[in-house]
Scaffold this motif. Structure first.
Motif, PDB file in Angstrom:
ATOM      1  N   GLN A 128       1.007  -1.066  -0.107  1.00 48.62           N
ATOM      2  CA  GLN A 128       0.278   0.106  -0.106  1.00 48.62           C
ATOM      3  C   GLN A 128       0.830   1.263  -0.005  1.00 48.62           C
ATOM      4  O   GLN A 128       0.341   2.308  -0.632  1.00 48.62           O
ATOM      5  CB  GLN A 128      -0.953   0.072   1.311  1.00 48.62           C
ATOM      6  CG  GLN A 128      -2.052  -1.025   1.046  1.00 48.62           C
ATOM      7  CD  GLN A 128      -3.011  -1.219   2.627  1.00 48.62           C
ATOM      8  OE1 GLN A 128      -2.967  -0.299   3.223  1.00 48.62           O
ATOM      9  NE2 GLN A 128      -3.622  -2.147   2.701  1.00 48.62           N
ATOM     10  N   GLU A 144       1.082   8.148   8.490  1.00 48.67           N
ATOM     11  CA  GLU A 144      -0.175   7.708   8.718  1.00 48.67           C
ATOM     12  C   GLU A 144      -0.485   6.244   8.212  1.00 48.67           C
ATOM     13  O   GLU A 144      -1.137   5.157   8.932  1.00 48.67           O
ATOM     14  CB  GLU A 144      -1.243   8.281   7.640  1.00 48.67           C
ATOM     15  CG  GLU A 144      -2.915   7.909   7.625  1.00 48.67           C
ATOM     16  CD  GLU A 144      -3.461   8.460   6.546  1.00 48.67           C
ATOM     17  OE1 GLU A 144      -4.739   7.992   6.368  1.00 48.67           O
ATOM     18  OE2 GLU A 144      -3.064   9.525   5.714  1.00 48.67           O
ATOM     19  N   LEU A 145       0.442   5.581   7.307  1.00 45.57           N
ATOM     20  CA  LEU A 145       0.350   4.102   6.935  1.00 45.57           C
ATOM     21  C   LEU A 145       0.797   3.342   8.148  1.00 45.57           C
ATOM     22  O   LEU A 145       0.279   2.343   8.630  1.00 45.57           O
ATOM     23  CB  LEU A 145       1.088   3.878   5.828  1.00 45.57           C
ATOM     24  CG  LEU A 145       1.429   2.522   5.419  1.00 45.57           C
ATOM     25  CD1 LEU A 145      -0.004   1.662   4.973  1.00 45.57           C
ATOM     26  CD2 LEU A 145       2.343   2.309   4.123  1.00 45.57           C
ATOM     27  N   ALA A 174      -2.363  -0.207  14.234  1.00 49.68           N
ATOM     28  CA  ALA A 174      -3.495  -0.185  14.968  1.00 49.68           C
ATOM     29  C   ALA A 174      -4.276  -1.459  14.596  1.00 49.68           C
ATOM     30  O   ALA A 174      -4.778  -2.082  15.294  1.00 49.68           O
ATOM     31  CB  ALA A 174      -4.183   1.081  14.464  1.00 49.68           C
ATOM     32  N   THR A 175      -4.033  -1.932  13.286  1.00 52.50           N
ATOM     33  CA  THR A 175      -4.860  -2.986  12.742  1.00 52.50           C
ATOM     34  C   THR A 175      -4.240  -4.390  12.525  1.00 52.50           C
ATOM     35  O   THR A 175      -4.736  -5.285  12.794  1.00 52.50           O
ATOM     36  CB  THR A 175      -5.159  -2.845  11.075  1.00 52.50           C
ATOM     37  OG1 THR A 175      -4.160  -2.707  10.692  1.00 52.50           O
ATOM     38  CG2 THR A 175      -6.133  -1.531  10.984  1.00 52.50           C
ATOM     39  N   SER A 208       1.068   4.157  11.391  1.00 48.63           N
ATOM     40  CA  SER A 208       0.320   4.293  12.573  1.00 48.63           C
ATOM     41  C   SER A 208      -1.029   3.347  12.326  1.00 48.63           C
ATOM     42  O   SER A 208      -1.313   2.452  13.165  1.00 48.63           O
ATOM     43  CB  SER A 208      -0.404   5.488  12.380  1.00 48.63           C
ATOM     44  OG  SER A 208      -1.118   5.857  13.681  1.00 48.63           O
ATOM     45  N   SER A 209      -1.442   3.186  10.861  1.00 49.32           N
ATOM     46  CA  SER A 209      -2.503   2.421  10.736  1.00 49.32           C
ATOM     47  C   SER A 209      -2.345   0.985  10.858  1.00 49.32           C
ATOM     48  O   SER A 209      -2.837   0.020  11.116  1.00 49.32           O
ATOM     49  CB  SER A 209      -3.169   2.459   9.354  1.00 49.32           C
ATOM     50  OG  SER A 209      -4.154   1.729   9.050  1.00 49.32           O
TER      51      SER A 209
END
Length: 221
Positions: free
Chosen positions: A4, A15-16, A22-23, A18-19
């Motif tokens: 991605q 942002e990537l 989190a996931t 951090s995401s």
């Protein structure tokens, strides 16, 4: 997940990352919020967590120490030098927890479990020593970000075992993600950072899977 990053600008890599944490990180694993880690029956399970987290991250050199020999970007080096002493304190904390927890809870497949975590430790060391620019710092960043949910379980164990919970002295979220954006100067570095982070998170999820299966094995004996 790492793919991605390909079409993103370097400013979007924070942002990537951090995401991803989190996931795909520890916080999203069901075992961390399982009743197995609460109440009186949790004592053996928390001892198991302490022992196996120590097996994975309690030895020197670890991910951050290996990465220190690979990173070249000034912001990355500054991050590593900031994180290294903090994680050294975490290793000391893990050692105290393991001593207070006592022997590893008896569980079927003990040798296989220890061998599996040994393989994970080797995989993380290899990842953090990668020659690909960005991989090592990606792994180190993911460890710092994912350590907070891990730390919450360790702190619960400390309270159970009568150990004082020390302050956490690792770079914070904003500081860490700022470094990520500064280091990701090219799409290639961005992809390598995402790969390093993803692979570290895979190992963490694998460890929680193992701990969950060990709890189930003890409960069903």
């Amino acid at each position: 997940m790492a793919s991605q990053a390909i079409d993103r600008q370097p400013s979007g890599v924070a942002e990537l990352m951090s995401s991803m944490v989190a996931t795909d990180g520890s916080a999203g694993h069901p075992y961390l919020t399982s009743p197995a880690l609460e109440g009186d029956p949790a004592i053996r399970n928390l001892a198991d967590v302490a022992h196996f987290i120590c097996l994975l991250h309690g030895r020197y050199p670890g991910v951050i120490d290996h990465a220190a020999a690979r990173v070249v970007h000034p912001a990355a080096r500054s991050f590593i030098y900031r994180a290294a002493p903090g994680f050294a304190a975490e290793r000391s904390y893990l050692t105290r927890l393991v001593v207070a927890a006592g022997p590893l809870p008896s569980t079927l497949g003990q040798a296989q479990s220890e061998a599996a975590v040994g393989n994970q430790s080797h995989a993380l060391a290899t990842l953090a020593q990668s020659e690909r620019n960005g991989t090592a710092i990606g792994a180190a960043v993911a460890l710092v970000l994912d350590w907070r949910p891990i730390r919450r379980v360790l702190d619960a164990a400390a309270q159970r075992f009568g150990i004082q919970v020390p302050p956490l002295d690792l770079p914070g979220l904003t500081e860490t993600l700022t470094v990520v954006g500064e280091v990701a100067e090219t799409p290639g570095i961005e992809r390598a950072m995402a790969f390093g982070a993803q692979q570290l998170l895979v190992q963490h999820r694998g460890l929680w899977d193992l701990l969950e299966s060990r709890e189930s094995a003890r409960r069903n004996v």
